[in-house]
Design an enzyme around this catalytic site. Structure first.
Site, PDB file in Angstrom:
ATOM      1  N   PHE A 310      52.405 -26.425 -68.082  1.00 24.32           N
ATOM      2  CA  PHE A 310      52.675 -27.427 -67.058  1.00 24.32           C
ATOM      3  C   PHE A 310      51.330 -27.641 -66.345  1.00 24.32           C
ATOM      4  O   PHE A 310      51.002 -26.915 -65.404  1.00 24.32           O
ATOM      5  CB  PHE A 310      53.719 -26.924 -66.059  1.00 24.32           C
ATOM      6  CG  PHE A 310      55.107 -26.736 -66.623  1.00 24.32           C
ATOM      7  CD1 PHE A 310      55.398 -25.722 -67.524  1.00 24.32           C
ATOM      8  CD2 PHE A 310      56.139 -27.568 -66.217  1.00 24.32           C
ATOM      9  CE1 PHE A 310      56.680 -25.551 -68.029  1.00 24.32           C
ATOM     10  CE2 PHE A 310      57.431 -27.407 -66.708  1.00 24.32           C
ATOM     11  CZ  PHE A 310      57.696 -26.390 -67.621  1.00 24.32           C
ATOM     12  N   ASP A 311      50.580 -28.625 -66.802  1.00 23.41           N
ATOM     13  CA  ASP A 311      49.190 -28.721 -66.342  1.00 23.41           C
ATOM     14  C   ASP A 311      49.056 -29.028 -64.851  1.00 23.41           C
ATOM     15  O   ASP A 311      48.058 -28.678 -64.232  1.00 23.41           O
ATOM     16  CB  ASP A 311      48.430 -29.767 -67.161  1.00 23.41           C
ATOM     17  CG  ASP A 311      48.342 -29.360 -68.624  1.00 23.41           C
ATOM     18  OD1 ASP A 311      49.403 -29.331 -69.285  1.00 23.41           O
ATOM     19  OD2 ASP A 311      47.252 -29.062 -69.105  1.00 23.41           O
ATOM     20  N   GLU A 314      51.335 -25.627 -63.012  1.00 26.91           N
ATOM     21  CA  GLU A 314      50.852 -24.280 -63.312  1.00 26.91           C
ATOM     22  C   GLU A 314      49.351 -24.125 -63.081  1.00 26.91           C
ATOM     23  O   GLU A 314      48.852 -23.005 -63.029  1.00 26.91           O
ATOM     24  CB  GLU A 314      51.187 -23.911 -64.764  1.00 26.91           C
ATOM     25  CG  GLU A 314      52.687 -23.733 -64.975  1.00 26.91           C
ATOM     26  CD  GLU A 314      53.052 -23.319 -66.397  1.00 26.91           C
ATOM     27  OE1 GLU A 314      54.136 -22.758 -66.570  1.00 26.91           O
ATOM     28  OE2 GLU A 314      52.275 -23.571 -67.337  1.00 26.91           O
ATOM     29  N   VAL A 392      41.900 -29.514 -68.261  1.00 29.90           N
ATOM     30  CA  VAL A 392      42.768 -28.343 -68.182  1.00 29.90           C
ATOM     31  C   VAL A 392      42.560 -27.551 -69.472  1.00 29.90           C
ATOM     32  O   VAL A 392      43.191 -27.819 -70.491  1.00 29.90           O
ATOM     33  CB  VAL A 392      44.244 -28.758 -68.011  1.00 29.90           C
ATOM     34  CG1 VAL A 392      45.100 -27.538 -67.680  1.00 29.90           C
ATOM     35  CG2 VAL A 392      44.393 -29.820 -66.936  1.00 29.90           C
ATOM     36  N   ASN A 394      41.411 -26.740 -72.853  1.00 21.08           N
ATOM     37  CA  ASN A 394      40.851 -27.465 -73.988  1.00 21.08           C
ATOM     38  C   ASN A 394      41.018 -28.973 -73.879  1.00 21.08           C
ATOM     39  O   ASN A 394      40.269 -29.729 -74.474  1.00 21.08           O
ATOM     40  CB  ASN A 394      41.497 -26.968 -75.290  1.00 21.08           C
ATOM     41  CG  ASN A 394      43.017 -27.035 -75.237  1.00 21.08           C
ATOM     42  OD1 ASN A 394      43.634 -26.431 -74.346  1.00 21.08           O
ATOM     43  ND2 ASN A 394      43.633 -27.751 -76.144  1.00 21.08           N
ATOM     44  N   TYR A 395      42.026 -29.431 -73.132  1.00 19.74           N
ATOM     45  CA  TYR A 395      42.308 -30.869 -73.066  1.00 19.74           C
ATOM     46  C   TYR A 395      41.704 -31.512 -71.828  1.00 19.74           C
ATOM     47  O   TYR A 395      41.545 -30.867 -70.794  1.00 19.74           O
ATOM     48  CB  TYR A 395      43.819 -31.118 -73.045  1.00 19.74           C
ATOM     49  CG  TYR A 395      44.366 -31.589 -74.374  1.00 19.74           C
ATOM     50  CD1 TYR A 395      44.134 -32.883 -74.811  1.00 19.74           C
ATOM     51  CD2 TYR A 395      45.104 -30.743 -75.193  1.00 19.74           C
ATOM     52  CE1 TYR A 395      44.626 -33.323 -76.034  1.00 19.74           C
ATOM     53  CE2 TYR A 395      45.593 -31.179 -76.424  1.00 19.74           C
ATOM     54  CZ  TYR A 395      45.348 -32.471 -76.835  1.00 19.74           C
ATOM     55  OH  TYR A 395      45.827 -32.895 -78.043  1.00 19.74           O
ATOM     56  N   ASP A 396      41.417 -32.813 -71.948  1.00 22.23           N
ATOM     57  CA  ASP A 396      40.942 -33.605 -70.810  1.00 22.23           C
ATOM     58  C   ASP A 396      41.878 -34.798 -70.655  1.00 22.23           C
ATOM     59  O   ASP A 396      42.150 -35.496 -71.632  1.00 22.23           O
ATOM     60  CB  ASP A 396      39.519 -34.119 -71.059  1.00 22.23           C
ATOM     61  CG  ASP A 396      38.533 -32.984 -71.302  1.00 22.23           C
ATOM     62  OD1 ASP A 396      38.616 -32.364 -72.381  1.00 22.23           O
ATOM     63  OD2 ASP A 396      37.700 -32.720 -70.427  1.00 22.23           O
ATOM     64  N   HIS A 445      52.545 -30.802 -81.372  1.00 17.28           N
ATOM     65  CA  HIS A 445      52.953 -30.604 -79.976  1.00 17.28           C
ATOM     66  C   HIS A 445      53.286 -31.945 -79.351  1.00 17.28           C
ATOM     67  O   HIS A 445      53.051 -32.996 -79.951  1.00 17.28           O
ATOM     68  CB  HIS A 445      51.832 -29.910 -79.195  1.00 17.28           C
ATOM     69  CG  HIS A 445      50.532 -30.655 -79.252  1.00 17.28           C
ATOM     70  ND1 HIS A 445      49.687 -30.584 -80.331  1.00 17.28           N
ATOM     71  CD2 HIS A 445      49.958 -31.512 -78.381  1.00 17.28           C
ATOM     72  CE1 HIS A 445      48.633 -31.344 -80.134  1.00 17.28           C
ATOM     73  NE2 HIS A 445      48.768 -31.938 -78.947  1.00 17.28           N
ATOM     74  N   HIS A 606      52.218 -35.421 -80.883  1.00 19.68           N
ATOM     75  CA  HIS A 606      50.893 -35.341 -81.497  1.00 19.68           C
ATOM     76  C   HIS A 606      50.910 -34.451 -82.740  1.00 19.68           C
ATOM     77  O   HIS A 606      51.037 -33.237 -82.633  1.00 19.68           O
ATOM     78  CB  HIS A 606      49.914 -34.803 -80.444  1.00 19.68           C
ATOM     79  CG  HIS A 606      48.489 -34.849 -80.868  1.00 19.68           C
ATOM     80  ND1 HIS A 606      47.461 -34.438 -80.060  1.00 19.68           N
ATOM     81  CD2 HIS A 606      47.909 -35.263 -82.019  1.00 19.68           C
ATOM     82  CE1 HIS A 606      46.314 -34.591 -80.699  1.00 19.68           C
ATOM     83  NE2 HIS A 606      46.556 -35.085 -81.888  1.00 19.68           N
TER      84      HIS A 606
HETATM   85 CU    CU Z   1      47.759 -33.516 -78.283  1.00 15.82          CU
END
Ligand code: CU
Length: 657
Positions: A310-311, A314, A392, A394-396, A445, A606
């Protein structure tokens, strides 16, 4: 101890203005003094406690607004957690509520930056984990270089979780400190870390050793061997400046106006979005933000089955926002907003250039060529963009609110950064995702975002209606078979208003004001345009589904209640589930012609591709609010045509440049 900071008199002008640095410091000082807080206290946020809606609406310029700060804090040695509200004028703590993190359904404050950084040291001290690394062929020097990623642990009703503040840690081999670790996942090893006891409390070290993929896949400019050479500069020039005006935290542009706000969890918040229609300032949305996300993974193996970050709730989209002084993808005339925030210790600091405001050309807005009389009119569209980016792990994620000259409002989320990866043994296939490189898979995911839209279309009482297209059967009222109908029904109660999209019938929703009629006698309204993308695909009974239940429906409508602020509830970190939207709508309140909140879940499913690596090109998702009977005609008819210039070789009086 007495509070040391004093309020600067300078800038506060409106009740919704974010706290200044001085106010953040004052709030933390008041808390420390009154509650005798020691050095073990950590703050997950110190931010504006927004005044009651009626107080904001009743406020008039010149009046001194009430200033209150909200803070959540915990003791990093005991885990004791409190939610506080501080009155900055009277220097008093007016709310001090203990949040029970050790009692079912649990729920911890978000992971702090300090904790993110300490997890690597904790894991690397653990002899079991070091053994697991040695078993995978790593020597001491390589173990030092391992990247340890803390990941919110989720909730699985295991004995080891109870009463603990936890993260799970996964590891990545790196050739050197600059190497992209996500190219080298270490499969089959997961450390569960207690953040209060500072130790690993459970270690998964699978018997089977999967070789670590060692091919480097770096993305920094020095690592790209050959850059393409045919990219010429594309400069955006606004010789006369931008068309927006910024007054403190208020933005005005092309009849639109709104106020900019910020919280640690949501990042950018837009308040009081309104449109000036002639002499009238017409409200549309009282408050808009993304209150949570969930990214559930669909791989059942040890490193992945529990991943469901939960970006916002969390970690904090605002807390992890990029200072855009590092670089910004916006071009043209830019206005940046700096935001005062608290660090983990309650110390104020300024996030420089956290929010970017600029205009973009957006092609054609409207056009017609009347060949009978040679009337040619065309207007270009432009949009105002207010945005921020959050990294967050690895992801932006980029959050871009767009305002268009025809009254349209849009939120576009840009997903980029690096995918989660899995090591795949040579010769084996990867059934839980897509292969992205040799020996490297990307687990399938979903990314879900929930936007909370406290609607105020022409006033505080709104209704949500649902519409679908239905073919009409042949008959006396459809003699040629060409007729189809648009159905309409009112969502009257909360439990009836948790809805899914339906692409085949083009299902859509409108937010209307039954008390205000438009030029053709219907209620004024805005339409919610969404994508009929899959909702959460995890099974009923799966913890990520009950914890992230907001992602099981596209649309929710609740009666406004000041304490119902987050799609996933107040403390989603390690929460057992059931909080947030399902809990709110269980009250089944009447929502017709009421003060309502429209919640919209959107996202992307994805399945990873080789093109997503090493850094994924932006994937887009979002939604649009479009005026629908709000205006009496196209509200952009009054746009002037572009000035003719020498480079424009076109018919007299019109320009197509
Ligand atoms: Cu993805």
């Amino acid at each position: 101890m007495t509070p040391t900071a004093q309020l600067s008199q300078a800038v506060t002008t409106h009740p919704l203005d974010p706290l200044s640095e001085a106010e953040v410091m004052l709030a933390a000082d008041i808390l420390r003094a009154e509650k005798r807080l020691g050095p073990d206290i950590r703050f997950t946020h110190v931010q504006l406690e927004e005044p009651a809606k009626q107080d904001v609406l009743g406020w008039r310029p010149g009046a001194t607004p009430a200033r209150r700060a909200a803070a959540t804090l915990f003791d990093c040695r005991t885990g004791a957690t409190h939610v506080a509200i501080v009155d900055l004028a009277s220097h008093k703590v007016v709310t001090w509520r203990e949040h029970l993190t050790k009692v079912h359904p649990y729920g911890q404050p978000p992971v702090t930056i300090e904790e993110v950084f300490k997890v690597g040291d904790i894991v690397k001290r653990d002899s079991g984990w070091r053994n697991a690394m040695t078993r995978r062929g790593l020597d001491d020097d390589e173990i030092e270089l391992v990247q340890v990623d803390p990941f919110s642990a989720g909730y699985f009703d295991r004995e080891v979780e109870k009463g603990r503040r936890l993260v799970s840690a996964v590891s990545y081999w790196r050739r050197d400190a600059k190497d992209n670790g996500y190219a080298h996942p270490i499969e089959g090893v997961v450390a569960l870390v207690d953040l209060i006891e500072d130790r690993v409390v459970q270690l998964v070290d699978e018997e089977k050793v999967v070789p670590i993929p060692k091919q480097s896949r770096n993305y920094d400019r020095a690592s790209i061997r050959q850059m393409r050479k045919d990219v010429k500069p594309l400069d955006i020039v606004q010789k006369e400046g931008a068309s927006f005006a910024v007054d403190g935290w208020k933005v005005s542009w092309q009849n639109f106006s709104f106020r900019v706000g910020w919280t640690a969890r949501e990042g950018l918040v837009l308040h009081q979005i309104a449109f000036r229609d002639g002499a009238e300032e017409r409200p549309i949305v009282y408050r808009a933000s993304v209150t949570d996300m969930i990214v559930p993974y669909a791989d059942p193996t040890a490193n992945h089955f529990w991943k469901s970050a939960f970006d916002a709730g969390e970690y904090g989209l605002g807390k992890l926002a990029n200072a855009l002084e590092l670089g910004c993808d916006c071009v043209g005339h830019i206005h940046y907003f700096d935001v005062a925030v608290a660090d983990d210790f309650g110390k104020p600091t300024t996030m420089k250039n956290a929010i970017c405001l600029h205009e973009e050309d957006f092609g054609i807005l409207w056009k017609h060529y009347e060949f009978r009389n040679d009337t040619f009119e065309v207007r270009r569209s432009r949009r105002l963009v207010v945005s921020f980016f959050s990294t967050v792990g690895n992801y932006d994620y980029g959050f871009y609110w767009y305002f268009y000259q025809d009254g349209t409002i849009q939120l576009e989320v840009k997903l980029t950064g690096i995918i989660q990866t899995a090591a795949i043994a040579p010769g084996e296939s990867y059934p839980w995702g897509g292969m992205v490189a040799d020996g490297l898979g990307g687990p399938t995911h979903q990314h879900f975002f929930n936007a909370r839209l406290h609607m105020m279309v022409d006033g505080e009482r709104n209704t949500v209606t649902e519409h679908e297209f239905r073919p009409r059967p042949w008959g006396a009222d459809n003699p040629y078979g060409n007729v189809f109908d648009t159905t309409s029904r009112t969502l009257a109660r909360e439990r009836d208003a948790a809805r899914e999209a339906e692409g085949r019938t083009g299902r859509y929703w409108k937010v209307v004001n039954p008390g205000r009629k438009n030029s053709v006698g219907a209620p004024t309204g805005y339409k919610l345009l969404i994508h009929a993308a899959p909702v959460m695909l995890a099974q009923e009974g799966c913890y990520m589904r009950s914890r992230g239940a907001f992602a099981t429906k596209h649309v929710w409508v609740t009666r406004y209640a000041p304490d119902e602020r987050y799609a996933s509830g107040e403390f989603p970190n390690q929460h057992a589930g059931g909080d947030g939207l399902p809990k709110y709508i269980a009250q089944n309140r009447e929502i017709e012609n009421q003060d309502i909140v429209l919640w919209h879940t959107f996202g992307a499913t994805h399945v990873c591709r080789p093109e997503d690596f090493p850094v994924m090109p932006v994937e887009y998702t979002g939604f649009t609010l479009k005026p629908n009977g709000f205006f009496a005609e196209n509200p952009a008819m009054d746009l002037p045509a572009r000035r003719n210039d020498a480079s424009c070789d076109n018919r007299d009086g019109a320009c197509c440049c």
